[in-house]
Design an enzyme around this catalytic site. Sequence first.
Site, mmCIF file in Angstrom:
data_model
loop_
_atom_site.group_PDB
_atom_site.id
_atom_site.type_symbol
_atom_site.label_atom_id
_atom_site.label_comp_id
_atom_site.label_asym_id
_atom_site.label_seq_id
_atom_site.Cartn_x
_atom_site.Cartn_y
_atom_site.Cartn_z
ATOM 1 N N LYS A 44 -5.626 3.098 9.497
ATOM 2 C CA LYS A 44 -4.686 4.193 8.808
ATOM 3 C C LYS A 44 -5.113 5.652 9.119
ATOM 4 C CE LYS A 44 -3.071 1.069 5.161
ATOM 5 N NZ LYS A 44 -2.896 0.763 3.827
ATOM 6 N N SER A 50 0.807 -1.321 -0.112
ATOM 7 C CA SER A 50 -0.137 -0.142 -0.035
ATOM 8 C C SER A 50 0.884 1.317 -0.131
ATOM 9 C CB SER A 50 -1.144 0.140 1.332
ATOM 10 O OG SER A 50 -0.196 0.105 2.583
#
Length: 806
Positions: free
Chosen positions: A757, A714
Amino acid sequence: MDESKKARSGDKKKEKAVAGILPHSNKPARVPLIAVPSHPVFPGMFIPIVLISDSDMKAIDYAMKGNGIIALFVLNDKFLEKNNNNAQQKLIIDYSKDIYSVGVTGKIIKKINLPDGGYNIFVSTFDRIKFVKVVLNDKFPIIEIDYLKQIPVRKDDIQSKAVYGSILLRTKEIFAHRKMPEVQLNMVNIEDKGKLCDIVASTISSSKNDHQIVLETLNVKDRLKKVLELIYEELNLIEIQNKIAKGIQERLEKQQKEFFLKEQLKAIKAELGIGDKKSSDLEKLKTKLKALELKGEPLEVVEKELEKFSLLETSSAEYIVVRNYLELITELPWRDFKINFDKLDLQKSKKILDKTHYGMNEVKDRIIEYISVLKLRKTQKGAIILLVGPPGVGKTSIGAAIAKVLRTKFFRFSVGGMRDESEIKGHRRTYVGALPGKIIQGLRITKTNSPVFLIDEVDKISASSYGDPFSVLLEVLDPEQNVRFRDHYLDLPFDISNVFFILTANSVETIPRPLLNRMEIIEISGYIDNEKIEIARKYLIPKVLSENGVDKDSLKFQSSSLVQIAQEYARDNGVRNFEKYLNKIVRKVARKLIENTEVKSYQISNDNLEEYVGVPVFRKESMPNAMYSGMVMGLAWTNYGGSTLMIETVKTESKVGGIKLTGRLGDVMKESANIAYTYVNSIKGDLSISKSFFEKNIIHLHIPEGATPKDGPSAGITIASAFISLALNKVVRPHLAMTGELSLTGNVMMIGGLKEKIIAAKRSGVEHIIVPKANRVDLEEIPTNIKSGINFYLVDNMREVIKLLF
């Protein structure tokens, strides 16, 4: 003229006599009819008949006012079947169809009135008669009848004499077997062969149809043959009955003998003071096993094991093995445990779940749905759910709450680090110290076949030479197979399809795909700071105060102290570390309360928090004081929650271009860096980056905290953005972070752990986050209070990211 009529009338009477019908003479041609549902009645009998219908009783009253003669006919089988064998008074009888055509006449000898209003009459029967027609059917039927004449046997008929002799001999055998009185034996010794047939037929337990055939047979020779057939059938029946009775008698005698000998043996042992442990164990086991009402294979195995057990000496090693095996069978819930579906209340269930656990709405909704299905189906059905999430979020403890809601038992076992499949499926009994597996042990402990089973840490199973526990779980969790689950130790099919299985894992990466396909996966994300503080107030603080014996008035927490614990001490996604620090504080307060009895209350604030829990474990995350070209903040996800990831790049001159990676990066992240390098190099012309930048410089990419392993795809767009920032010598906009996987052609692909996140980004003061457009649904599902204060940009191509960088 009159003489010719008389002649013709005489001729008709002769014709009737030849056809087996007697002229009426002085016998009544019209008589009341009584239809009986039982067997046919023969001439020459004296029988009792109970009558309850109004029409029958009126017919009897009518007959007794005259000559007392009645006609007895039997209702046929078609009529009785049609009316469920009920010949009650309200039924409508069509006498031309519903009775047999041949019956008998009888004279009423005596009538007795019954207490319920009916009659009990005694009738002496005489002649065979044939039903002609109903002449009157007002309150009871009066019918016209013809008298039937039997055809006698010729005196010189040797065959009939032989049949007659056989009937006499065999009938006496029947009477002897039936132990009938001598009076009835003497009745057989009559010369009238037709009458003999009637008497014998009436004493044989043949069917109604057979009796009716005998009654309708006017030829005595044929009647003799028919009766002899019925006699032989009766003798065969008697022989079979005698064999059965003899077998039963022999078994009873054997049982009585065994019982007598056992009682004698017990008495002798009691007299000598010798205890019989084996007999005691055997009797207890037999009693328990009988109560189980086993069938099929389990019953066969139990009988064999009991027989083996009875032959073993108590001193032998196998005695203990067999006894333990049989005791296991007696303690398992073979019968279905019925849930009272009416007592399952959705509102109460929701309250119980909310009282014990904060949040976890998807899990709670799934349980409420399960209860709703149970109430609608009214039948039990298991479920298989996998809870995936970081440690300390309540995956394990929710199992006990679910069991409470379902009003059943709870059993938990951990498979973390398990390498031996026998732990789940049991050891074979041939091994010393063999035990059943965890599944059967759980059923034995809970004593129900529909408990809640929680299998903890399923992602930490490891295969070995002792087998693969994952493969065993495939059988346990497969609805097609767990109906007949076979444990190695028990070695009998056992139905575990009603068990509610809950499995927990921190990650699904190590779980085989076939096993995942058998489970409903529910992801439980970590808690943000506000949620942790709420959980601490509602659940953790009352719990730790109670466990440590501290009164709630003796210790107070300021809200700011709880925020500081969440941010600087217990930053993990769960609340386990939060609880540890609360416990630490309460224990220190408990000590102070004992050492200094004058102080009755303490308060925890930011000023004195370090006194109780020490210096902060984590530094407060924030954006760097100064940003440089080549620096971009990324977002990462771990099993312990989200975190920010600062990507740093610098260039160094070199004759040959290239890329250098440091910061303990994993293989996937290294590939992401190479893809980003190649992609940016491929579009350098579009970005006005000089050709020499990549050809004459080595780009060094570093991610700080080099001791911590880092991996995952990611960070692709973050690394590419750092390369672009470095190449253009431009600093990215302040308070910007991003996450997204980058393909070689510049597409931005979906990532995971978005909620965690975003929480980490918010904690660090991020105001702008770039997210893959493919994660739109995930973003919409995140609560508004987490997203507040942050601007989100959804992109599906790296060129869109570049527009947002500066």
